[in-house]
Design a protein around this motif. Structure first.
Motif, PDB file in Angstrom:
ATOM      1  N   GLY A   8       0.817  -1.222   0.000  1.00 41.35           N
ATOM      2  CA  GLY A   8       0.000   0.000   0.000  1.00 41.35           C
ATOM      3  C   GLY A   8       0.843   1.261   0.000  1.00 41.35           C
ATOM      4  N   THR A  10       1.152   3.438  -2.221  1.00 41.55           N
ATOM      5  CA  THR A  10       0.501   4.595  -2.855  1.00 41.55           C
ATOM      6  C   THR A  10      -0.474   5.285  -1.901  1.00 41.55           C
ATOM      7  OG1 THR A  10      -1.188   3.138  -3.758  1.00 41.55           O
ATOM      8  CG2 THR A  10       0.671   3.661  -5.210  1.00 41.55           C
ATOM      9  N   GLY A  11      -0.717   4.719  -0.725  1.00 42.72           N
ATOM     10  CA  GLY A  11      -1.655   5.326   0.224  1.00 42.72           C
ATOM     11  C   GLY A  11      -0.975   6.337   1.138  1.00 42.72           C
ATOM     12  N   GLN A  12      -1.788   6.964   1.982  1.00 48.67           N
ATOM     13  CA  GLN A  12      -1.261   7.984   2.908  1.00 48.67           C
ATOM     14  C   GLN A  12      -0.129   7.437   3.790  1.00 48.67           C
ATOM     15  OE1 GLN A  12      -3.499  10.792   5.950  1.00 48.67           O
ATOM     16  NE2 GLN A  12      -3.318   8.782   6.873  1.00 48.67           N
ATOM     17  N   ASP A  13      -0.412   6.362   4.517  1.00 43.98           N
ATOM     18  CA  ASP A  13       0.571   5.850   5.480  1.00 43.98           C
ATOM     19  C   ASP A  13       1.767   5.232   4.760  1.00 43.98           C
ATOM     20  OD1 ASP A  13      -1.391   6.564   7.222  1.00 43.98           O
ATOM     21  OD2 ASP A  13      -1.585   4.616   8.202  1.00 43.98           O
ATOM     22  N   ARG A  33      -0.870  -1.781  -6.740  1.00 41.78           N
ATOM     23  CA  ARG A  33      -1.659  -2.625  -7.651  1.00 41.78           C
ATOM     24  C   ARG A  33      -1.633  -2.012  -9.055  1.00 41.78           C
ATOM     25  NH1 ARG A  33      -7.893  -1.356  -5.878  1.00 41.78           N
ATOM     26  NH2 ARG A  33      -7.465   0.654  -4.940  1.00 41.78           N
ATOM     27  N   ASN A  39      -0.507   6.184  -9.821  1.00 44.96           N
ATOM     28  CA  ASN A  39      -1.120   6.920  -8.731  1.00 44.96           C
ATOM     29  C   ASN A  39      -0.034   7.190  -7.681  1.00 44.96           C
ATOM     30  OD1 ASN A  39      -2.858   7.708  -6.692  1.00 44.96           O
ATOM     31  ND2 ASN A  39      -3.441   5.613  -6.146  1.00 44.96           N
ATOM     32  N   LEU A  82       0.070  -2.459   4.992  1.00 39.89           N
ATOM     33  CA  LEU A  82      -0.790  -1.271   5.048  1.00 39.89           C
ATOM     34  C   LEU A  82      -1.873  -1.286   3.977  1.00 39.89           C
ATOM     35  CD1 LEU A  82       1.915   1.494   5.599  1.00 39.89           C
ATOM     36  CD2 LEU A  82       0.877  -0.046   7.254  1.00 39.89           C
ATOM     37  N   ALA A  83      -1.732  -2.109   2.961  1.00 38.97           N
ATOM     38  CA  ALA A  83      -2.717  -2.085   1.868  1.00 38.97           C
ATOM     39  C   ALA A  83      -4.059  -2.600   2.368  1.00 38.97           C
ATOM     40  CB  ALA A  83      -2.232  -2.936   0.701  1.00 38.97           C
ATOM     41  N   ALA A  84      -5.109  -1.938   1.960  1.00 41.08           N
ATOM     42  CA  ALA A  84      -6.459  -2.371   2.344  1.00 41.08           C
ATOM     43  C   ALA A  84      -7.484  -1.584   1.548  1.00 41.08           C
ATOM     44  CB  ALA A  84      -6.699  -2.106   3.834  1.00 41.08           C
ATOM     45  N   SER A  86      -9.804   0.614   2.507  1.00 38.78           N
ATOM     46  CA  SER A  86      -9.762   1.247   3.831  1.00 38.78           C
ATOM     47  C   SER A  86     -10.936   2.177   4.103  1.00 38.78           C
ATOM     48  CB  SER A  86      -8.454   2.026   3.982  1.00 38.78           C
ATOM     49  OG  SER A  86      -8.501   3.192   3.192  1.00 38.78           O
ATOM     50  N   TYR A 151     -15.874  -3.496   6.952  1.00 37.30           N
ATOM     51  CA  TYR A 151     -14.440  -3.149   7.063  1.00 37.30           C
ATOM     52  C   TYR A 151     -13.907  -3.534   8.446  1.00 37.30           C
ATOM     53  CZ  TYR A 151     -10.400  -0.105   7.966  1.00 37.30           C
ATOM     54  OH  TYR A 151      -9.166   0.386   8.345  1.00 37.30           O
ATOM     55  N   LYS A 155     -11.022  -6.341   9.306  1.00 41.40           N
ATOM     56  CA  LYS A 155      -9.801  -5.966  10.038  1.00 41.40           C
ATOM     57  C   LYS A 155      -9.645  -6.799  11.315  1.00 41.40           C
ATOM     58  CE  LYS A 155      -7.544  -2.547   7.944  1.00 41.40           C
ATOM     59  NZ  LYS A 155      -6.123  -2.622   7.602  1.00 41.40           N
ATOM     60  N   LEU A 178      -4.586   1.493  15.359  1.00 40.61           N
ATOM     61  CA  LEU A 178      -4.407   2.924  15.178  1.00 40.61           C
ATOM     62  C   LEU A 178      -5.754   3.623  15.089  1.00 40.61           C
ATOM     63  CD1 LEU A 178      -1.541   2.006  14.906  1.00 40.61           C
ATOM     64  CD2 LEU A 178      -1.279   3.495  12.911  1.00 40.61           C
ATOM     65  N   HIS A 181      -5.939   8.789  11.706  1.00 41.51           N
ATOM     66  CA  HIS A 181      -4.810   9.713  11.528  1.00 41.51           C
ATOM     67  C   HIS A 181      -4.862  10.295  10.121  1.00 41.51           C
ATOM     68  CE1 HIS A 181      -3.531   5.517  11.114  1.00 41.51           C
ATOM     69  NE2 HIS A 181      -2.841   5.934  10.054  1.00 41.51           N
ATOM     70  N   ARG A 186      -3.990  12.726   3.036  1.00 43.03           N
ATOM     71  CA  ARG A 186      -5.194  11.920   3.245  1.00 43.03           C
ATOM     72  C   ARG A 186      -6.032  11.913   1.969  1.00 43.03           C
ATOM     73  NH1 ARG A 186      -7.491   7.808   6.071  1.00 43.03           N
ATOM     74  NH2 ARG A 186      -8.622   8.487   7.936  1.00 43.03           N
TER      75      ARG A 186
END
Ligand code: NDP
Ligand code: GDR
Length: 344
Positions: A8, A10-13, A33, A39, A82-84, A86, A151, A155, A178, A181, A186
């Motif tokens: 993950g 490409t995501g925020q975290d 992906r 992205n 971290l990928a999900a 979300s 979701y 998790k 967590l 955040h 974001r």
């Protein structure tokens, strides 16, 4: 040189964690992906997309063979999962896809670790959404779970599987519960960034009115960059464990709206109730926020507030950024982006 896989990226975290690990001298393998258009804007904003120690790897979370091939080839010291899928709202529309990606995605990685090298350290991105209909205030590691969305349920599966592999196979699997955040990176579908981006557009005359759902939801919001440090510390600890990361302060969505408008120099007051509630710009009398029922969820998480004292005691982790600073940082970033004519 230590090697870490970050799913993950490409995501925020993922972007913030990659930045942190690169700074610490890691070789980072970030998974993404395949899509028809790339992205990578978050890595570009952080200026890490061309870092010589960053390697981007195409990886399908739902494919067990793909996990085995990737881990076998890279032979990492650490994996941060971290990928999900979300977004809580979407999980009500796509419960099975969410289960495959967000739940089974972790199982594929844990199985691959068990088969290839049980010494690889594993971080699972668990969430305060697992507390859902909260059973205690504040929530901590031993608070009973009661997820309120597909979701949260997915998790919870990944969370317990991480603990099960720790206990069954002695795998160093740690789970970070967590709380929300946020940051200028974001995604715009999440409420804080939706608000700060819309406030910036309203300030610049590009939008008349922001539409939201439940203003009464209370969240414990921290800064994503502080939280990825906690993830890193969890995998450096002596023992694998479960840790809550939170600020121990909770505010309503309505409070965040007020704070964001204030950050852009606009004072607002709220009028009306329930679906007729609006926020008025006190200087112009214009309605700048109204309710749209389509943003309400079939089941809601009303109140989250976390107790991060276990992380403080064991890891020395503490949040460094308060909500006012975070909100201001997000509003200013969105004003800059919208002034420059683009916004991700
Ligand atoms: P984002 O939504 O910003 O990033 C999610 C990442 O997962 C993106 O890289 C996304 O790729 C990737 N992804 C989504 N679906 C798939 C798929 N089918 N196959 C492969 N990759 C996929 O989330 P955050 O960075 O905010 O959160 C990171 C993790 O922490 C998530 O697991 C989230 O559930 C969890 N979490 C987040 C909290 C928060 O407040 N931010 C709090 C607690 C837990 P793409 O860019 O292509 O969409
Ligand atoms: P959340 O974050 O569901 O807590 O999950 P989100 O920002 O989507 O919602 C927070 C609260 O705001 C209310 N809300 C709205 N939400 C959105 N997105 N859009 C709206 O218009 C709106 N109006 C009101 C929601 O109902 C909710 O109560 C996030 C994600 O990052 C998860 O992946 C993570 O696990 C949890 O935080 C902790």
């Amino acid at each position: 040189m230590k090697k870490a896989i970050v799913t993950g990226i490409t995501g925020q975290d993922g972007a913030y964690l990659a930045e942190l690990l690169l700074d610490k001298g890691y070789e980072v393998y970030g998974t993404f992906r395949r899509t028809s258009s790339v992205n990578f804007w978050r890595m570009e904003e952080l200026g890490i997309e061309n870092h010589p120690n960053l390697h981007l790897v195409e990886y399908d979370l739902t494919d067990q063979a793909s996990a085995i091939h990737m881990i076998n080839r890279i032979q990492p010291d650490e994996i941060y999962n971290l990928a999900a899928q979300s977004f809580v709202g979407v999980s009500f529309e796509q419960p099975l896809a969410t289960a495959h990606i967000t739940g089974l995605g972790a199982a594929h990685l844990l199985e691959a670790i068990r088969i290839i090298n049980p010494k690889i350290r594993f971080y699972q991105a668990s969430t305060s959404e697992m507390f859902g209909k909260v059973q205690a205030i504040p929530q901590k590691e031993d608070t009973p779970f009661y997820p309120r969305s597909p979701y949260g349920v997915a998790k919870l599966y990944a969370h317990w599987l991480t603990i099960n592999y720790r206990e069954s196979y002695d795998i160093f699997g740690s789970s970070g519960i967590l709380f929300n955040h946020e940051s200028p990176l974001r995604g715009r579908e999440f409420v804080t960034r939706k608000i700060t981006d819309s406030v910036a557009k309203i300030k610049l005359g590009k939008l008349d009115c922001l539409e939201l759902g439940n203003l009464d939801a209370k969240r414990d919001w921290g800064f994503a960059k502080d939280y990825v440090e906690g993830m890193y510390l969890m995998l450096q600890a002596e023992q694998p464990d479960t840790f809550v990361l939170a600020t121990n302060r909770t505010e309503t969505v309505r409070d965040f709206v007020t704070m964001a408008f204030k950050g852009a120099g606009i004072a607002v007051e709220f009028k009306g109730h329930d679906i007729n509630e609006v926020a008025i710009d006190t200087a112009t009398g214009k309605t700048v926020m109204r309710i749209n029922e389509k943003f309400h969820r079939p089941a809601e998480v009303d109140l989250l507030i976390g107790d991060p004292s276990h992380a403080k005691n064991v890891l020395g982790w503490e949040p460094k950024t308060n909500l006012e600073q975070l909100c201001q940082m997000m509003v200013e970033a969105d004003l800059r982006r919208n002034e420059a004519g683009f916004s991700f």
